[in-house]
Scaffold this motif. Structure first.
Motif, short mmCIF file in Angstrom:
data_model
loop_
_atom_site.label_atom_id
_atom_site.label_comp_id
_atom_site.label_asym_id
_atom_site.label_seq_id
_atom_site.Cartn_x
_atom_site.Cartn_y
_atom_site.Cartn_z
N LEU A 84 0.97 -1.29 -0.09
CA LEU A 84 0.17 -0.12 -0.13
C LEU A 84 0.78 1.25 -0.17
O LEU A 84 0.46 2.28 -0.26
N LEU A 85 2.11 1.10 0.37
CA LEU A 85 3.20 2.52 0.07
C LEU A 85 3.11 2.82 -1.16
O LEU A 85 3.44 4.06 -1.30
N PHE A 86 2.82 1.82 -2.15
CA PHE A 86 2.79 2.58 -3.59
C PHE A 86 1.54 3.15 -4.06
O PHE A 86 1.67 3.76 -5.29
N ASN A 87 0.70 3.04 -3.25
CA ASN A 87 -0.59 3.60 -3.64
C ASN A 87 -0.93 5.13 -3.23
O ASN A 87 -1.28 5.25 -1.97
N ASP A 88 -0.61 6.02 -4.04
CA ASP A 88 -0.81 7.51 -3.76
C ASP A 88 -2.22 7.98 -4.41
O ASP A 88 -2.42 9.30 -4.22
N TRP A 89 -3.01 7.14 -4.88
CA TRP A 89 -4.22 7.67 -5.56
C TRP A 89 -5.29 8.44 -4.44
O TRP A 89 -5.46 8.11 -3.28
N VAL A 90 -5.79 9.74 -4.96
CA VAL A 90 -6.80 10.17 -4.18
C VAL A 90 -7.97 10.84 -5.31
O VAL A 90 -7.71 10.99 -6.35
N PRO A 91 -9.18 10.90 -4.90
CA PRO A 91 -9.99 11.36 -5.80
C PRO A 91 -9.66 12.79 -6.42
O PRO A 91 -9.37 13.62 -5.61
N PRO A 92 -10.43 12.88 -7.51
CA PRO A 92 -10.42 14.35 -8.11
C PRO A 92 -10.93 15.35 -7.21
O PRO A 92 -12.19 15.21 -6.54
N GLY A 93 -10.27 16.52 -6.99
CA GLY A 93 -10.76 17.46 -6.03
C GLY A 93 -10.47 17.35 -4.56
O GLY A 93 -11.06 18.12 -3.84
N ASN A 94 -9.72 16.36 -4.49
CA ASN A 94 -9.53 16.30 -3.00
C ASN A 94 -8.75 17.33 -2.32
O ASN A 94 -9.22 17.41 -1.21
N ASP A 95 -7.94 17.97 -2.90
CA ASP A 95 -7.46 19.19 -2.36
C ASP A 95 -8.18 20.35 -1.94
O ASP A 95 -8.10 21.03 -0.91
N THR A 96 -9.38 20.54 -2.75
CA THR A 96 -10.26 21.49 -2.30
C THR A 96 -11.50 20.94 -1.45
O THR A 96 -12.37 22.05 -1.42
N ALA A 97 -11.37 19.88 -1.22
CA ALA A 97 -12.70 19.23 -0.42
C ALA A 97 -12.33 19.69 1.04
O ALA A 97 -11.58 20.12 1.30
N PRO A 98 -13.78 19.72 1.54
CA PRO A 98 -13.58 20.37 3.08
C PRO A 98 -12.90 19.24 3.55
O PRO A 98 -12.70 17.98 3.49
N GLN A 99 -12.26 19.67 4.77
CA GLN A 99 -11.13 18.81 5.59
C GLN A 99 -11.65 17.33 5.90
O GLN A 99 -11.16 16.38 5.99
#
Length: 241
Positions: A84-99
Motif C-alpha cells: 500500500l506504500l505505492f498507492n498514492d491515489w486520491v479522488p479528483p478535487g481532493n485538495d479543495t474538498a472540506p477537511q
C-alpha cells in the motif's frame, strides 16, 4: 480491546485478553491480506463509479482496516502495508474538498500503521512533521523495496527471529544479507576516506624539524636561484671587461 488497552483504565485482564485476541488473529492465514483487499476493492469501485454509496463504502473500509492494521505486526502485515506504500491515489478535487471529506493517500496511512509496528531498526525514527513527511515516506518505501527484493530482513521487538515477507528467513538468506550489509558499510567507509577524512585528507606542510634536511623541492629552488645569480654575476663582470 486495543482502544481499551491504549486509552482505557489499565487492567492486566485487558492486556491479557488483547494479547490472546491478537495472537488468534495473527494465526489466521490471510489476516492482513483480507483488510488490504477490502480497501483496494472499495477504492477501485469508488474510482470507477463514483457516487455517494461508493464514497461511504470506501471511507468505511479505510476506517475499519486502519484501526486493525497497526496491530497486525506480522510478516503478512508488513507485506500488505508495504504494497500500500505505492498507492498514492486520491479522488479528483481532493485538495479543495472540506477537511472532513478529504482522503489521505493509502501510502500515508500505510506508513503511519507501519510506524506503529514494534519493529526493530525502523527506517525513520523521528516524529513526523509537515517538514519531514516526504522524507519519512521515502525512507519507509526504500526499506520495503529492500525487503521485497530480498536484500533485507526485519525483526520485531522481543523476537530474535529474522523475517522476510514469507515468514522466518532462511539461514542462507540471513547470512547473505549480513555479508551484503558489511560490504556496503565497507564501501561507504572506503569512499568516505577517499573523499578526504582525517586519515586521508592532505595536510599543510610544516616547517622542517631542527636537524632535518629541507625537502627536495625547497632545495631545488635554492639551487636554481644560486645558479641564476651566478650567471648574472658573470655576465656583469664580462660586460665590465
Amino acid at each position: 480491546m486495543a482502544f481499551r488497552k491504549e486509552f482505557g483504565q489499565r487492567d492486566p485482564r485487558v492486556d491479557s485478553l488483547f494479547s490472546a485476541l491478537q495472537s488468534a488473529l495473527l494465526a489466521i492465514p490471510g489476516h492482513a491480506e483480507y483488510y488490504q483487499d477490502q480497501v483496494l476493492r472499495a477504492q477501485e469501485r469508488y474510482r470507477n463509479q463514483g457516487g455517494n454509496e461508493a464514497w461511504f463504502d470506501y471511507r468505511g473500509k479505510i476506517g475499519a482496516a486502519f484501526q486493525i492494521f497497526p496491530h497486525l505486526s506480522s510478516p503478512e502485515g508488513v507485506r500488505a502495508l508495504g504494497e500500500l506504500l505505492f498507492n498514492d491515489w486520491v479522488p479528483p478535487g481532493n485538495d479543495t474538498a472540506p477537511q472532513s471529506e478529504k482522503f489521505a493517500p493509502l501510502s500515508v496511512s500505510a506508513r503511519v500503521a507501519l510506524q506503529k509496528f514494534p519493529l526493530l531498526d525502523k527506517p525513520f525514527k523521528d516524529p513526523i512533521t509537515k517538514q519531514n513527511v516526504a522524507d519519512a515516506n521515502a525512507a519507509w518505501l526504500l526499506w520495503y523495496e529492500q525487503i521485497k527484493s530480498g536484500n533485507r530482513t526485519f525483526r520485531f521487538e522481543g523476537d530474535p527471529t529474522e523475517y522476510d515477507l514469507n515468514g522466518p528467513a532462511q539461514k542462507q538468506k540471513i547470512e547473505r544479507v549480513e555479508r551484503d550489509r558489511k560490504r556496503t558499510e565497507e564501501r561507504k567507509t572506503s569512499h568516505k576516506n577517499e573523499s578526504g577524512t582525517d586519515s586521508e585528507r592532505p595536510t599543510v606542510s610544516n616547517p622542517p624539524e631542527p636537524g632535518k634536511p629541507l625537502v627536495p623541492t625547497v632545495a631545488g629552488i635554492l639551487l636554481v636561484l644560486i645558479a641564476v645569480g651566478y650567471f648574472m654575476l658573470r655576465k656583469r663582470i664580462s660586460g665590465a671587461s
